[in-house]
Design a protein around this motif. Structure first.
Motif, PDB file in Angstrom:
ATOM      1  N   ILE A 154       0.836  -1.197   0.000  1.00 44.39           N
ATOM      2  CA  ILE A 154       0.000   0.000   0.000  1.00 44.39           C
ATOM      3  C   ILE A 154       0.872   1.249   0.000  1.00 44.39           C
ATOM      4  O   ILE A 154       0.562   2.231  -0.656  1.00 44.39           O
ATOM      5  CB  ILE A 154      -0.961  -0.007   1.207  1.00 44.39           C
ATOM      6  N   ALA A 155       1.987   1.186   0.735  1.00 44.68           N
ATOM      7  CA  ALA A 155       2.887   2.338   0.829  1.00 44.68           C
ATOM      8  C   ALA A 155       3.428   2.745  -0.538  1.00 44.68           C
ATOM      9  O   ALA A 155       3.741   3.913  -0.763  1.00 44.68           O
ATOM     10  CB  ALA A 155       4.034   2.028   1.787  1.00 44.68           C
ATOM     11  N   LYS A 156       3.521   1.808  -1.467  1.00 45.14           N
ATOM     12  CA  LYS A 156       4.024   2.118  -2.806  1.00 45.14           C
ATOM     13  C   LYS A 156       2.946   2.741  -3.682  1.00 45.14           C
ATOM     14  O   LYS A 156       3.254   3.389  -4.672  1.00 45.14           O
ATOM     15  CB  LYS A 156       4.578   0.859  -3.460  1.00 45.14           C
ATOM     16  N   LEU A 157       1.679   2.528  -3.329  1.00 49.61           N
ATOM     17  CA  LEU A 157       0.585   3.055  -4.140  1.00 49.61           C
ATOM     18  C   LEU A 157       0.189   4.474  -3.762  1.00 49.61           C
ATOM     19  O   LEU A 157      -0.167   5.270  -4.621  1.00 49.61           O
ATOM     20  CB  LEU A 157      -0.644   2.153  -4.014  1.00 49.61           C
ATOM     21  N   ALA A 158       0.211   4.785  -2.459  1.00 51.77           N
ATOM     22  CA  ALA A 158      -0.224   6.103  -2.008  1.00 51.77           C
ATOM     23  C   ALA A 158       0.450   6.453  -0.692  1.00 51.77           C
ATOM     24  O   ALA A 158       0.785   5.570   0.093  1.00 51.77           O
ATOM     25  CB  ALA A 158      -1.736   6.121  -1.842  1.00 51.77           C
ATOM     26  N   LYS A 159       0.607   7.745  -0.467  1.00 54.80           N
ATOM     27  CA  LYS A 159       1.258   8.201   0.759  1.00 54.80           C
ATOM     28  C   LYS A 159       0.380   7.951   1.980  1.00 54.80           C
ATOM     29  O   LYS A 159       0.863   7.557   3.036  1.00 54.80           O
ATOM     30  CB  LYS A 159       1.584   9.689   0.633  1.00 54.80           C
ATOM     31  N   THR A 160      -0.910   8.194   1.852  1.00 58.58           N
ATOM     32  CA  THR A 160      -1.827   7.958   2.963  1.00 58.58           C
ATOM     33  C   THR A 160      -2.891   6.956   2.565  1.00 58.58           C
ATOM     34  O   THR A 160      -3.190   6.782   1.380  1.00 58.58           O
ATOM     35  CB  THR A 160      -2.521   9.271   3.413  1.00 58.58           C
ATOM     36  N   CYS A 161      -3.461   6.306   3.561  1.00 61.10           N
ATOM     37  CA  CYS A 161      -4.561   5.385   3.326  1.00 61.10           C
ATOM     38  C   CYS A 161      -5.532   5.492   4.489  1.00 61.10           C
ATOM     39  O   CYS A 161      -5.227   6.076   5.525  1.00 61.10           O
ATOM     40  CB  CYS A 161      -4.072   3.958   3.144  1.00 61.10           C
ATOM     41  N   THR A 162      -6.695   4.927   4.304  1.00 62.08           N
ATOM     42  CA  THR A 162      -7.705   4.889   5.351  1.00 62.08           C
ATOM     43  C   THR A 162      -7.771   3.474   5.897  1.00 62.08           C
ATOM     44  O   THR A 162      -7.788   2.510   5.134  1.00 62.08           O
ATOM     45  CB  THR A 162      -9.083   5.302   4.793  1.00 62.08           C
ATOM     46  N   LEU A 163      -7.800   3.363   7.203  1.00 63.53           N
ATOM     47  CA  LEU A 163      -7.980   2.076   7.874  1.00 63.53           C
ATOM     48  C   LEU A 163      -9.363   2.088   8.486  1.00 63.53           C
ATOM     49  O   LEU A 163      -9.687   2.957   9.305  1.00 63.53           O
ATOM     50  CB  LEU A 163      -6.912   1.877   8.949  1.00 63.53           C
ATOM     51  N   ARG A 164     -10.200   1.172   8.060  1.00 69.10           N
ATOM     52  CA  ARG A 164     -11.547   1.012   8.616  1.00 69.10           C
ATOM     53  C   ARG A 164     -11.508  -0.187   9.553  1.00 69.10           C
ATOM     54  O   ARG A 164     -11.157  -1.287   9.140  1.00 69.10           O
ATOM     55  CB  ARG A 164     -12.565   0.781   7.519  1.00 69.10           C
TER      56      ARG A 164
END
Length: 161
Positions: A2-12
Motif C-alpha cells: 500500500i505504501a508504494k501506491l499512495a502516501k496515505t490510506c484509510t484504515l476502517r
C-alpha cells in the motif's frame, strides 16, 4: 505494498474486519483500492468499540509508510498489540514483543500519527460496487500446474491447424 501506491490510506476497523482503503480521486485518474482482512485470520484476541452500536466502526487516516515500517518489525514477533491511543495527538500504537537470544523478550513500540475521520465523511469510504468478473483465475499448487500445462498442450495439438 500500500505504501508504494499512495502516501496515505484509510484504515476502517469494524468488529469482524479490517479494511485498507485508497480513494485517490484525481482529475487525471488515481489509484483506488479496497482491501478486506478478516480479523480472525490475524489476531487471537480482538476487541474494538465504535462510536455507537449502530455505528460500530472506526475510520482512521494514516501514512502507509509508517504502518509498513511498524509491521516489518513484527515479522518475527512473539506478540503484536495495536491500540488507538492519544499521546499529545491521536495515534495508532503498535507494540511488538520480540524474543532476544537470551530468551528474554523486549518490547518495541511505534506511535503512528493518525487522523480520526468524522462520521459525516464515512459515506465517501464505502465498499465500491464492482461488476462481476468476466474471468475467474484459480491458482493451484505448482505441481498441479505443471500437469495441467502438459495436459492442455497435448489437447491443443489436436486442434491446431
Amino acid at each position: 505494498m500500500i505504501a508504494k501506491l499512495a502516501k496515505t490510506c484509510t484504515l476502517r476497523i469494524s468488529p469482524d474486519k479490517l479494511n485498507f482503503i485508497l480513494c485517490d480521486k484525481l482529475a487525471n485518474g488515481g489509484v483506488s483500492m479496497w482491501c478486506e482482512l478478516e480479523q480472525e485470520n490475524f489476531f487471537n484476541e480482538y476487541q474494538m468499540e465504535g462510536v455507537s452500536a449502530e455505528n460500530n466502526e472506526i475510520y482512521l487516516e494514516l501514512t502507509s509508510e509508517n504502518l509498513s515500517r511498524a509491521l516489518k518489525t513484527a515479522q518475527n514477533a512473539r506478540a503484536l498489540k495495536i491500540k488507538l491511543t492519544n499521546k499529545h495527538f491521536p495515534c495508532l500504537t503498535v507494540s511488538v514483543e520480540l524474543l532476544s537470544m537470551s530468551s528474554s523478550s523486549r518490547i518495541v513500540t511505534h506511535d503512528i500519527p493518525i487522523k480520526v475521520i468524522p462520521r459525516k465523511l464515512w459515506k465517501d469510504l464505502q465498499e465500491p460496487v464492482v461488476p462481476d468478473p468476466d474471468v475467474d483465475l484459480i491458482f493451484s499448487s505448482a505441481s498441479q500446474e505443471r500437469y495441467l500445462d502438459v495436459h492442455q498442450s497435448q489437447e491443443e495439438r489436436n486442434f491446431m491447424v
